[in-house]
Design an enzyme around this catalytic site. Sequence first.
Site, PDB file in Angstrom:
ATOM      1  N   CYS A   1     -27.261  53.743 -50.688  1.00 20.33           N
ATOM      2  CA  CYS A   1     -26.860  52.413 -50.198  1.00 20.33           C
ATOM      3  C   CYS A   1     -26.015  51.691 -51.252  1.00 20.33           C
ATOM      4  O   CYS A   1     -26.463  51.487 -52.373  1.00 20.33           O
ATOM      5  CB  CYS A   1     -28.092  51.571 -49.870  1.00 20.33           C
ATOM      6  SG  CYS A   1     -27.689  49.897 -49.352  1.00 20.33           S
TER       7      CYS A   1
ATOM      8  N   ARG B   1     -53.634  27.131 -76.283  1.00 20.57           N
ATOM      9  CA  ARG B   1     -54.502  25.987 -76.070  1.00 20.57           C
ATOM     10  C   ARG B   1     -55.919  26.428 -75.724  1.00 20.57           C
ATOM     11  O   ARG B   1     -56.879  25.789 -76.111  1.00 20.57           O
ATOM     12  CB  ARG B   1     -53.935  25.101 -74.961  1.00 20.57           C
ATOM     13  CG  ARG B   1     -54.810  23.882 -74.713  1.00 20.57           C
ATOM     14  CD  ARG B   1     -54.110  22.803 -73.967  1.00 20.57           C
ATOM     15  NE  ARG B   1     -54.004  23.134 -72.555  1.00 20.57           N
ATOM     16  CZ  ARG B   1     -53.473  22.341 -71.644  1.00 20.57           C
ATOM     17  NH1 ARG B   1     -52.970  21.176 -72.017  1.00 20.57           N
ATOM     18  NH2 ARG B   1     -53.415  22.691 -70.390  1.00 20.57           N
TER      19      ARG B   1
ATOM     20  N   GLU C   1     -44.231  24.000 -77.648  1.00 19.04           N
ATOM     21  CA  GLU C   1     -44.146  24.822 -76.455  1.00 19.04           C
ATOM     22  C   GLU C   1     -43.354  26.081 -76.744  1.00 19.04           C
ATOM     23  O   GLU C   1     -42.307  26.032 -77.376  1.00 19.04           O
ATOM     24  CB  GLU C   1     -43.417  23.977 -75.395  1.00 19.04           C
ATOM     25  CG  GLU C   1     -43.852  24.227 -74.008  1.00 19.04           C
ATOM     26  CD  GLU C   1     -45.184  23.563 -73.641  1.00 19.04           C
ATOM     27  OE1 GLU C   1     -45.775  22.851 -74.473  1.00 19.04           O
ATOM     28  OE2 GLU C   1     -45.627  23.796 -72.513  1.00 19.04           O
TER      29      GLU C   1
ATOM     30  N   ILE D   1     -52.120  16.209 -70.443  1.00 17.89           N
ATOM     31  CA  ILE D   1     -51.510  14.887 -70.285  1.00 17.89           C
ATOM     32  C   ILE D   1     -51.749  14.449 -68.854  1.00 17.89           C
ATOM     33  O   ILE D   1     -51.706  15.271 -67.942  1.00 17.89           O
ATOM     34  CB  ILE D   1     -49.973  14.900 -70.516  1.00 17.89           C
ATOM     35  CG1 ILE D   1     -49.600  15.715 -71.758  1.00 17.89           C
ATOM     36  CG2 ILE D   1     -49.452  13.472 -70.653  1.00 17.89           C
ATOM     37  CD1 ILE D   1     -48.113  15.700 -72.051  1.00 17.89           C
TER      38      ILE D   1
ATOM     39  N   LYS E   1     -40.261  17.330 -70.550  1.00 18.97           N
ATOM     40  CA  LYS E   1     -41.511  18.072 -70.508  1.00 18.97           C
ATOM     41  C   LYS E   1     -41.151  19.537 -70.303  1.00 18.97           C
ATOM     42  O   LYS E   1     -40.746  19.953 -69.215  1.00 18.97           O
ATOM     43  CB  LYS E   1     -42.411  17.576 -69.374  1.00 18.97           C
ATOM     44  CG  LYS E   1     -43.768  18.265 -69.390  1.00 18.97           C
ATOM     45  CD  LYS E   1     -44.747  17.553 -68.481  1.00 18.97           C
ATOM     46  CE  LYS E   1     -46.160  18.055 -68.682  1.00 18.97           C
ATOM     47  NZ  LYS E   1     -46.335  19.480 -68.484  1.00 18.97           N
TER      48      LYS E   1
ATOM     49  N   ALA F   1     -23.386  41.935 -86.769  1.00 13.22           N
ATOM     50  CA  ALA F   1     -23.376  43.293 -87.324  1.00 13.22           C
ATOM     51  C   ALA F   1     -23.790  43.265 -88.797  1.00 13.22           C
ATOM     52  O   ALA F   1     -24.581  44.095 -89.239  1.00 13.22           O
ATOM     53  CB  ALA F   1     -22.002  43.910 -87.180  1.00 13.22           C
TER      54      ALA F   1
HETATM   55  S1  IVH Z   1     -47.110  15.930 -75.922  1.00 19.27           S
HETATM   56  C1  IVH Z   1     -52.089  15.641 -75.780  1.00 19.27           C
HETATM   57  N1  IVH Z   1     -44.722  16.513 -75.194  1.00 19.27           N
HETATM   58  O1  IVH Z   1     -47.483  19.754 -71.363  1.00 19.27           O
HETATM   59  C2  IVH Z   1     -50.928  16.380 -75.325  1.00 19.27           C
HETATM   60  N2  IVH Z   1     -46.456  17.851 -74.327  1.00 19.27           N
HETATM   61  O2  IVH Z   1     -49.302  19.143 -69.237  1.00 19.27           O
HETATM   62  C3  IVH Z   1     -49.683  15.799 -75.902  1.00 19.27           C
HETATM   63  N3  IVH Z   1     -45.678  19.683 -72.881  1.00 19.27           N
HETATM   64  O3  IVH Z   1     -50.339  20.686 -73.109  1.00 19.27           O
HETATM   65  C4  IVH Z   1     -48.625  16.739 -75.706  1.00 19.27           C
HETATM   66  N4  IVH Z   1     -43.548  19.238 -73.074  1.00 19.27           N
HETATM   67  O4  IVH Z   1     -48.162  21.774 -73.829  1.00 19.27           O
HETATM   68  C5  IVH Z   1     -46.004  16.826 -75.062  1.00 19.27           C
HETATM   69  N5  IVH Z   1     -42.517  16.890 -74.712  1.00 19.27           N
HETATM   70  C6  IVH Z   1     -43.791  17.233 -74.577  1.00 19.27           C
HETATM   71  C7  IVH Z   1     -44.210  18.312 -73.793  1.00 19.27           C
HETATM   72  C8  IVH Z   1     -45.568  18.585 -73.682  1.00 19.27           C
HETATM   73  C9  IVH Z   1     -44.453  20.041 -72.547  1.00 19.27           C
HETATM   74  C10 IVH Z   1     -46.909  20.381 -72.461  1.00 19.27           C
HETATM   75  C11 IVH Z   1     -47.980  20.430 -73.495  1.00 19.27           C
HETATM   76  C12 IVH Z   1     -49.229  19.916 -72.839  1.00 19.27           C
HETATM   77  C13 IVH Z   1     -48.862  20.003 -71.397  1.00 19.27           C
HETATM   78  C14 IVH Z   1     -49.630  19.015 -70.564  1.00 19.27           C
END
Ligand code: IVH
Length: 766
Positions: free
Chosen positions: A451, A154, A190, A92, A133, A43
């Site tokens: 309902c 991206r 992210e 990745i 991830k 608040a």
């Molecule tokens: S490192 C060169 N760390 O997953 C990319 N990426 O599938 C290095 N992502 O585009 C990224 N968690 O947006 C990294 N702990 C994490 C991540 C992560 C999610 C995403 C990221 C990347 C995508 C690839």
Amino acid sequence: MDLFEYADRQEMDERERYEELCHIVRHNNELYYAKATPEITDAEYDRLYREIEEIEGRHPEYRTAESPTQRVGNDLSEGFAKVRHPVPMLSIDDVFEHKPQAEHETDEELVNFYERLCQSLGDPAPHVVVEPKIDGCAVTIMYRGGKLSYAATRGDGSEGDDITANVRTIQSVPQQLPPSAPRTLEVRGEIYMPSAQFDELNAHRDAEGLPVFANPRNATAGTIKLLDAAEVARRPLRFLAHGMGAYDGKPLRNTDDYERLLSEMQIPYNKPILHGHNLDELRAAVKEMDKLRRELGFGTDGAVVKLDDYARRDELGATARAPRWAAAFKYLPEQKETKLLGITVQVGRTGVLTPVAELMPVLISGSTVSRATLHNQDEIARKDIRIGDTVLVEKAGEIIPSVVKVIEGKRPDDAARYNLVEAVSGVCPSCGAPVTQEEGQVAWRCTNFACPAQAVTRTSYFCSRAALDIENLGGVVAEALVNRGMIHSPLDLFRLSQTELGALNLGTSEEPRRFGEKNAAKAIDSLEKARKLPLERWITAFGIPSIGTVTAREVAKYHRDMQELAESAYLRSLVELEDHIARYNKLNPSSPTNKGKDKTELENQRAELSQKIEQTSAPYTARGYLTIEPVGQNGLRLVNPIGSVSCRKLRAYLASAAGQLVLTTLRELGINPASDCYAESFVDEVQGPLAGLTFVLTGSLSVPRDEMERRIASAGGKAAASVTKKTNYLVAGEGGGSKRDKATKLGIPVIDESTLLRMMQNTEDQ
Ligand code: IVH
């Protein structure tokens, strides 16, 4: 002090106060979002925030991009500009976990990845880190000179969408870094939505009658691409860093250095970070992460393994798609076999009937699963699921368990097939109203306004802004009202007294929280106002599937009020006409399907139908309420302004027990909403005594034909050259041959000149 000096002084004080407020709010944003250790109450925070807004209102020149209010930007962004990434944003490579099989390790791909690292580096045990991830949307945030310069998606890896305005609304993203900030720092990470907030957002949208998001990632992706930053600010987005793009600052050796830098910059880094100094430690870390990631409160879709040392990362480099120094480990969703004991049916908050598998309880990913969704009848049929089967169950995305498939060879002889509609005998298990399946949809629904399973949803939709806009009556209040038995359906709201509503307990019996007199007074006041809201708002408020605000308004154009709609001859005629026309077209002698059939017989039947069509449509075509057009070879088509599906749904609803109950209740309550757009679109056409009528002239008249045509036109009518189904009257003077025959054949009235003149006269006299 003279007047000018006084004014200057005030200005000065206000500026100081403004800077001070911004500082406090920024500081508290950091405490709250980055450290989760707030020093002031919500608040108090809101009060300070509002004061900033007020000062900015008086002095827009104070406002900069760093102002706390600009995080809740209310300016509309104009599409997205493109941003070229100074360092490509890569993907990745995935390494998958496999089902246990003889001679193969489940993490074989992970082992291969690590061995490749060893080989390329010539090191038997390189140090790697393991992180969750995050299942969100990749974003890059550029800081130059300590200031947030831009944020981008991206995109295609080399170019992304500029989403700066949207990212500025995310509270955990600092706008300004401390003085020790590197000259350039491009933080990659992210954007995501925590699971609890996602559920809340969806519940809210559901109550508002908006489509719900499939999962948190979708909700995030949809949100960061919105063009309205103010709307983005209302969505619960978060940000976590996990990487780096461009950088110009003190050298960084490894993950630890980077994580320390970000923590100094108060940029939240993705955690936990587990370390592996050799293959065994890596394998243990990945296993451990599978447990830890469940406690994070947001969706993860694996673990990312990265080489820890930055210099060695550079040494390995990247392919065009992904770095060679990282891998994403994708866990198998945990699956278990269990027995399907039965199938029950759940009526969802929007009336959808969902079959639910009742299972022999099994432990999956740390929790006991005894029920799983079977989605719908099609799914049951497709997977051939029968009661008594042994089924494979998994927790997909760690949220709702689902049945993957039936285990072959374990079906008992007495396994029973299942059919949803049969199982519920065609009625809603909650209220007994008939269930319906919408065209082109697999789901069966209960559309009963009263309902009980839907009472909360229906009530909060009824009160939403698009519907009747009842103040203070959102989902929470609706839920409390229904749960405490104070209302069973939305219209019950009109029977509540202010005292009853004020006493409503929104909390628990141990910790009561009263709705309060003031809130109740406001709600009652809006309910009073709702009685007089236009018809279209009420039609919307019924929440009939596929009848939203647009259709509701269209319907209101053709009906004066609810009473007229309740017995709508117009809706009935539209449906009838559609059916007649469908039959008429079917009987077309020139259609190949009618080959070999008796032409005269077909024509006779068609003539009969044509007459019916004419009779039913005449009063409406005359007013411009509908049009019947020729189509194809000898075919007809109804131009239905309300739309065929909506028309039928609305009629079905009004005729249903639920609809009838609503109409009677409205009568009892003395509510008869009137349309405020009645006949709106016909005003132009309806002017003049002959409005909407088409005449064809034949034979000799007292004045030249073009003169008569002009008179018809100035009386609002139309004069056409030849007799068609659209003709309303044939005006015949002396003589006149073929037109008269055609009119007689089509059943079009033939009048003489004096009748026409009287028609112009008569109506004018009224
Ligand atoms: S490192 C060169 N760390 O997953 C990319 N990426 O599938 C290095 N992502 O585009 C990224 N968690 O947006 C990294 N702990 C994490 C991540 C992560 C999610 C995403 C990221 C990347 C995508 C690839």
